[in-house]
Scaffold this active site. Sequence first.
Site, PDB file in Angstrom:
ATOM      1  N   GLU A 193       0.820  -1.217   0.000  1.00 40.93           N
ATOM      2  CA  GLU A 193       0.000   0.000   0.000  1.00 40.93           C
ATOM      3  C   GLU A 193       0.860   1.276   0.000  1.00 40.93           C
ATOM      4  OE1 GLU A 193      -2.710  -0.299   3.288  1.00 40.93           O
ATOM      5  OE2 GLU A 193      -3.530  -2.208   2.618  1.00 40.93           O
ATOM      6  N   GLU A 291      -5.612  -7.950  -0.131  1.00 42.67           N
ATOM      7  CA  GLU A 291      -6.330  -7.761   1.121  1.00 42.67           C
ATOM      8  C   GLU A 291      -7.764  -7.412   0.775  1.00 42.67           C
ATOM      9  OE1 GLU A 291      -4.844  -4.996   4.042  1.00 42.67           O
ATOM     10  OE2 GLU A 291      -2.756  -5.591   3.716  1.00 42.67           O
TER      11      GLU A 291
END
Length: 364
Positions: A193, A291
């Site tokens: 991320e 995720e």
Amino acid sequence: MKIKIILTALIFMMVSSFAAAQDDQWLPEISPYPVDKEATENTVRLMHYLSDTYGKKIISGQMDLTWRDSLNMAEKVYKDTGKYPALMGYDFMNYTPNPAGDGIKQTEEAIKWWEKGGIVTFCWHWRNPGELRGWPDFYLNKVNFRIPYNSRKDKLEEGKELDQINKSLDKVAKQLLKLQEAGVPVLWRPMHEAAGDHGNAWFWWGGSGPDAYKALYKYMFNYFTKEKGIHNLIWVWNGQDEDWYPGDEYVDIIGYDIYVKNYRSQIDKFNECYYMSDDPDNNPKMVALTENGNIPSPDALEEDLAWWLYFMTWNDTDAKGTNESNFWEGEAHNTGAHKKEVYLSDYVITLDELPDLKNYPLPE
């Protein structure tokens, strides 16, 4: 009447054949070889299995509660569905700067999962390399450490900060080598991320911008493969933005993390990720949902041709029942009926449906 029936049947066969051809044309041919040319045999076997599976089914995944050793997320999944996930996620978060307390049995848990027949993935919430005591943070607004990047040379600068980075890398390398010695291939998802929310980073490794991040990613790749002799990694890039992509020679799988309150396929984000690589037409990369909160509906995935390689439902916390911080337990993100629908779907690969990955054929 007979002629009409025959013509109808022929038209149906032609339409079906055309649709199948269209699907076959869409499905990319993925290289079964990892980008690490010295990858271990088991790593090549796993990569071959992943490339064989891609576009046909989705691999079920569940993130372990990596900071509470006593909580077993795989057993929670089994209790609710009667099936185990094929893929379990672990985290080296508490291995640096000084391993202590809960969360430092991740390596051993991963080895056991591989021996049980499952697939292993690791991420790393990389605590501040500049702090050597206590439990330093990894969020950008709580960490003053930045990547020692020289923009003129497009490389990391020698000095104190790089030495601190190396010390952190060495501790994680020690664990990856344990996994390698045990024959465990790892879907390795470092510095996840990075771009945060549209370039507004929330982790320190994204705080210096895309060029510095890419330099650190490449540095880690070379440090692990060339300096440390780590060759059991399938490299999963999860930068969240194409400007942060380090290059095809450093990436096996492109990942994206999605937390939304619906069961849709997320086809738009899948398509965006598919075209983040350097040459998606000639050297496509597999795309994974690295995720997720809500698990996409298998029917929606098939209908939309959203060929995520796997999903990875995030973990629960110490809270019980329906709670926003519980991504599996309760019904805040996935209802009981939806969990069973997913795990009992023919389109979803569970632990019992994996082949013997230790003996999966090597590419010809």
